[in-house]
Every structure is written in structure tokens, then in C-alpha cells.
Design a protein around this motif. Structure first.
Motif, PDB file in Angstrom:
ATOM      1  N   TRP A  60       0.677  -1.172   0.049  1.00  0.00           N
ATOM      2  CA  TRP A  60      -0.085   0.079   0.165  1.00  0.00           C
ATOM      3  C   TRP A  60       0.795   1.287  -0.040  1.00  0.00           C
ATOM      4  CZ3 TRP A  60      -4.786   1.227  -0.894  1.00  0.00           C
ATOM      5  CH2 TRP A  60      -5.135   2.434  -0.827  1.00  0.00           C
ATOM      6  N   LEU A  61       1.797   1.236   0.837  1.00  0.00           N
ATOM      7  CA  LEU A  61       2.910   2.407   1.011  1.00  0.00           C
ATOM      8  C   LEU A  61       3.559   2.560  -0.326  1.00  0.00           C
ATOM      9  CD1 LEU A  61       3.948   1.857   4.594  1.00  0.00           C
ATOM     10  CD2 LEU A  61       2.359   3.830   3.684  1.00  0.00           C
ATOM     11  N   ARG A  62       3.917   1.504  -0.890  1.00  0.00           N
ATOM     12  CA  ARG A  62       4.763   1.697  -2.281  1.00  0.00           C
ATOM     13  C   ARG A  62       3.990   1.793  -3.333  1.00  0.00           C
ATOM     14  NH1 ARG A  62       9.246   3.211  -3.761  1.00  0.00           N
ATOM     15  NH2 ARG A  62      11.113   1.889  -3.730  1.00  0.00           N
ATOM     16  N   TYR A  63       2.825   1.289  -3.528  1.00  0.00           N
ATOM     17  CA  TYR A  63       2.153   1.530  -4.788  1.00  0.00           C
ATOM     18  C   TYR A  63       0.820   2.184  -4.683  1.00  0.00           C
ATOM     19  CZ  TYR A  63       5.553  -1.964  -6.307  1.00  0.00           C
ATOM     20  OH  TYR A  63       6.878  -2.658  -6.821  1.00  0.00           O
ATOM     21  N   GLY A  64       0.405   2.372  -3.465  1.00  0.00           N
ATOM     22  CA  GLY A  64      -0.864   3.091  -3.316  1.00  0.00           C
ATOM     23  C   GLY A  64      -1.928   2.579  -3.615  1.00  0.00           C
ATOM     24  N   GLN A  65      -1.951   0.982  -3.309  1.00  0.00           N
ATOM     25  CA  GLN A  65      -2.914   0.391  -3.923  1.00  0.00           C
ATOM     26  C   GLN A  65      -3.108  -0.839  -2.944  1.00  0.00           C
ATOM     27  OE1 GLN A  65      -2.424  -0.114  -8.069  1.00  0.00           O
ATOM     28  NE2 GLN A  65      -1.984  -2.234  -7.871  1.00  0.00           N
ATOM     29  N   ALA A  66      -3.977  -1.688  -2.734  1.00  0.00           N
ATOM     30  CA  ALA A  66      -4.169  -2.737  -2.096  1.00  0.00           C
ATOM     31  C   ALA A  66      -3.565  -3.919  -2.646  1.00  0.00           C
ATOM     32  CB  ALA A  66      -5.657  -3.343  -1.692  1.00  0.00           C
ATOM     33  N   ILE A  67      -2.955  -4.882  -1.919  1.00  0.00           N
ATOM     34  CA  ILE A  67      -2.092  -5.989  -2.720  1.00  0.00           C
ATOM     35  C   ILE A  67      -3.316  -7.147  -3.165  1.00  0.00           C
ATOM     36  CG2 ILE A  67      -1.833  -7.330  -0.439  1.00  0.00           C
ATOM     37  CD1 ILE A  67       1.104  -7.930  -1.473  1.00  0.00           C
ATOM     38  N   GLU A  68      -3.064  -7.580  -4.375  1.00  0.00           N
ATOM     39  CA  GLU A  68      -3.822  -8.815  -4.749  1.00  0.00           C
ATOM     40  C   GLU A  68      -2.954  -9.594  -5.253  1.00  0.00           C
ATOM     41  OE1 GLU A  68      -6.886  -7.429  -7.761  1.00  0.00           O
ATOM     42  OE2 GLU A  68      -7.052  -5.488  -6.268  1.00  0.00           O
ATOM     43  N   LEU A  69      -3.609 -10.810  -5.218  1.00  0.00           N
ATOM     44  CA  LEU A  69      -2.906 -12.211  -5.779  1.00  0.00           C
ATOM     45  C   LEU A  69      -3.211 -12.381  -7.256  1.00  0.00           C
ATOM     46  CD1 LEU A  69      -2.791 -14.587  -2.790  1.00  0.00           C
ATOM     47  CD2 LEU A  69      -1.168 -13.142  -3.429  1.00  0.00           C
ATOM     48  N   PRO A  70      -2.344 -12.619  -8.118  1.00  0.00           N
ATOM     49  CA  PRO A  70      -0.951 -12.905  -7.881  1.00  0.00           C
ATOM     50  C   PRO A  70      -0.243 -11.705  -8.029  1.00  0.00           C
ATOM     51  CG  PRO A  70      -1.701 -13.152 -10.205  1.00  0.00           C
ATOM     52  CD  PRO A  70      -2.880 -13.131  -9.485  1.00  0.00           C
ATOM     53  N   VAL A  71       0.782 -11.514  -6.967  1.00  0.00           N
ATOM     54  CA  VAL A  71       1.642 -10.172  -7.133  1.00  0.00           C
ATOM     55  C   VAL A  71       2.525 -10.393  -8.198  1.00  0.00           C
ATOM     56  CG1 VAL A  71       3.245  -9.173  -5.602  1.00  0.00           C
ATOM     57  CG2 VAL A  71       1.502 -10.461  -4.307  1.00  0.00           C
ATOM     58  N   PRO A  72       2.624  -9.306  -8.725  1.00  0.00           N
ATOM     59  CA  PRO A  72       3.680  -9.167 -10.096  1.00  0.00           C
ATOM     60  C   PRO A  72       5.208  -9.320  -9.646  1.00  0.00           C
ATOM     61  CG  PRO A  72       2.135  -7.362  -9.965  1.00  0.00           C
ATOM     62  CD  PRO A  72       2.117  -7.880  -8.720  1.00  0.00           C
ATOM     63  N   THR A  73       5.799 -10.040 -10.656  1.00  0.00           N
ATOM     64  CA  THR A  73       7.262 -10.486 -10.286  1.00  0.00           C
ATOM     65  C   THR A  73       8.078  -9.106  -9.929  1.00  0.00           C
ATOM     66  OG1 THR A  73       7.167 -12.261 -11.320  1.00  0.00           O
ATOM     67  CG2 THR A  73       9.155 -11.442 -11.063  1.00  0.00           C
ATOM     68  N   ALA A  74       7.670  -8.035 -10.796  1.00  0.00           N
ATOM     69  CA  ALA A  74       8.490  -6.835 -10.672  1.00  0.00           C
ATOM     70  C   ALA A  74       8.169  -6.346  -8.986  1.00  0.00           C
ATOM     71  CB  ALA A  74       7.777  -5.661 -11.657  1.00  0.00           C
ATOM     72  N   ALA A  75       7.067  -6.417  -8.763  1.00  0.00           N
ATOM     73  CA  ALA A  75       6.677  -6.193  -6.959  1.00  0.00           C
ATOM     74  C   ALA A  75       7.642  -6.867  -5.975  1.00  0.00           C
ATOM     75  CB  ALA A  75       5.259  -6.059  -6.766  1.00  0.00           C
ATOM     76  N   ILE A  76       7.704  -8.188  -6.470  1.00  0.00           N
ATOM     77  CA  ILE A  76       8.795  -9.084  -5.687  1.00  0.00           C
ATOM     78  C   ILE A  76      10.315  -8.719  -5.696  1.00  0.00           C
ATOM     79  CG2 ILE A  76       9.583 -11.463  -5.360  1.00  0.00           C
ATOM     80  CD1 ILE A  76       6.545 -10.949  -4.690  1.00  0.00           C
TER      81      ILE A  76
END
Length: 185
Positions: A60-76
Motif C-alpha cells: 500500500w505504501l509503495r504502490y498506493g493500492q491494495a495488494i492482490e494475488l497474484p503479485v507481479p514479479t516486478a513487485a517481488i
């Protein structure tokens, strides 16, 4: 089976619904879920909850949105470089912005400012991978880029002299003292 035919005595022709061997019935799926939950350690559940809470807050703090699965590889990959240190002209740094780090600490998501231990990053990635597995989704944690980054990061840490914390093995005397307190039935 052998050549003999199997004969079953069926007391009632309407024994139950027909099951399909390649699908779980809803009743079976619920029973599997219940057994898995019942067999899980309270400490493991708490650890997973903490890790998933961290993931949600960081995302949330990094992307300004709620996390959803699947999480993109770039976010990992971003998570890893945000939480592990790398060499720069100014010394060792992580990519986590100060305001995000401060917000994580102020909201008691993180205990102190600064990078996480390698073992903590690996645990958080493992928990996220498990979350994907439970939803029958491919885990981005197993992506080749992520695995290579983790491997090279461990090697970089080792070159700097950072070794994983290892607990000392129990010696004979303390073990005997512990065993002496046990009641055999």
C-alpha cells in the motif's frame, strides 16, 4: 487387482452421491481445510499473519493500492531491493524510501528503521509464496529473476561477512537436566 471380480454388499442402493476421483466434493474440501487449520501451529499462524500484514502495508505504501494475488514479479523484485542492502557510492543502502520505512515503523508494522535481515526477507517471501499456493496460483517468488536475485544477494551478504544466525546446539548436561524434569508415563 487380481482376476477375481470384486463383490460389494451395498445395503442401500442410494448410498451417497457419486464422487469424481479428479475433483474434491465441497464436503471433502471443507474437511481438508479444517484438518489443515487444526494441525497448524499457533506460532506459524501468527508468523504468517504478521508477514501478510507487512506485505499489505508495504504494498500500500509503495504502490498506493491494495495488494492482490497474484503479485507481479516486478513487485517481488522491488520488495527485495527495498529490504536488502546493496553497495553504492555512499556505502550500503537499501531502496526503501525513508518515508515508507518511517510509516512502517510508526504503524508498528516494522519494529525499527533500516533494512531487514536476509532471513526475514526470505521468510516474508516464503509466506507470500504459500499464499499463492493456497489459491492455486503460480508463485512469482519462484520466477527465475527472483531466484537469481536472492542467490546473488545471499552471496553478496556472505562476501561482506554477514552469515545467517545459527543457534548453538544443546549440550549433554542441559539436555539431561531438561529430561530429568520430564515425567514418563
Amino acid at each position: 487387482m487380481n482376476d477375481r471380480t470384486m463383490k460389494l454388499v451395498i445395503p442401500d442402493a442410494n448410498v451417497g452421491a457419486t464422487l469424481y476421483p479428479d475433483h474434491l466434493s465441497p464436503l471433502t474440501a471443507n474437511a481438508v481445510t479444517a484438518l489443515l487449520a487444526e494441525g497448524e501451529s499457533e506460532n506459524t499462524v501468527r508468523s504468517y499473519q504478521t508477514a501478510l500484514r507487512y506485505w499489505a502495508a508495504w504494498f500500500w505504501l509503495r504502490y498506493g493500492q491494495a495488494i492482490e494475488l497474484p503479485v507481479p514479479t516486478a513487485a517481488i523484485l522491488q520488495f527485495i531491493v527495498d529490504h536488502l542492502e546493496h553497495r553504492t557510492a555512499n556505502g550500503l543502502e537499501s531502496a526503501l524510501p525513508e518515508n515508507v520505512d518511517r510509516a512502517l515503523v510508526q504503524n508498528r508494522i516494522k519494529s525499527k528503521l533500516g533494512p531487514l535481515a536476509m532471513s526475514t526477507v526470505r521468510h516474508r517471501l516464503s509466506v507470500l509464496s504459500k499464499a499463492h499456493q493456497l489459491k492455486n496460483l503460480p508463485s512469482p517468488v519462484h520466477a527465475p529473476q527472483v531466484r537469481e536475485l536472492l542467490t546473488k544477494s545471499r552471496r553478496a551478504y556472505a562476501k561482506r561477512g554477514v552469515q545467517p544466525e545459527k543457534k548453538a546446539a544443546i549440550t549433554l548436561e542441559p539436555l539431561q537436566a531438561m529430561l530429568a524434569t520430564c515425567v514418563l508415563v
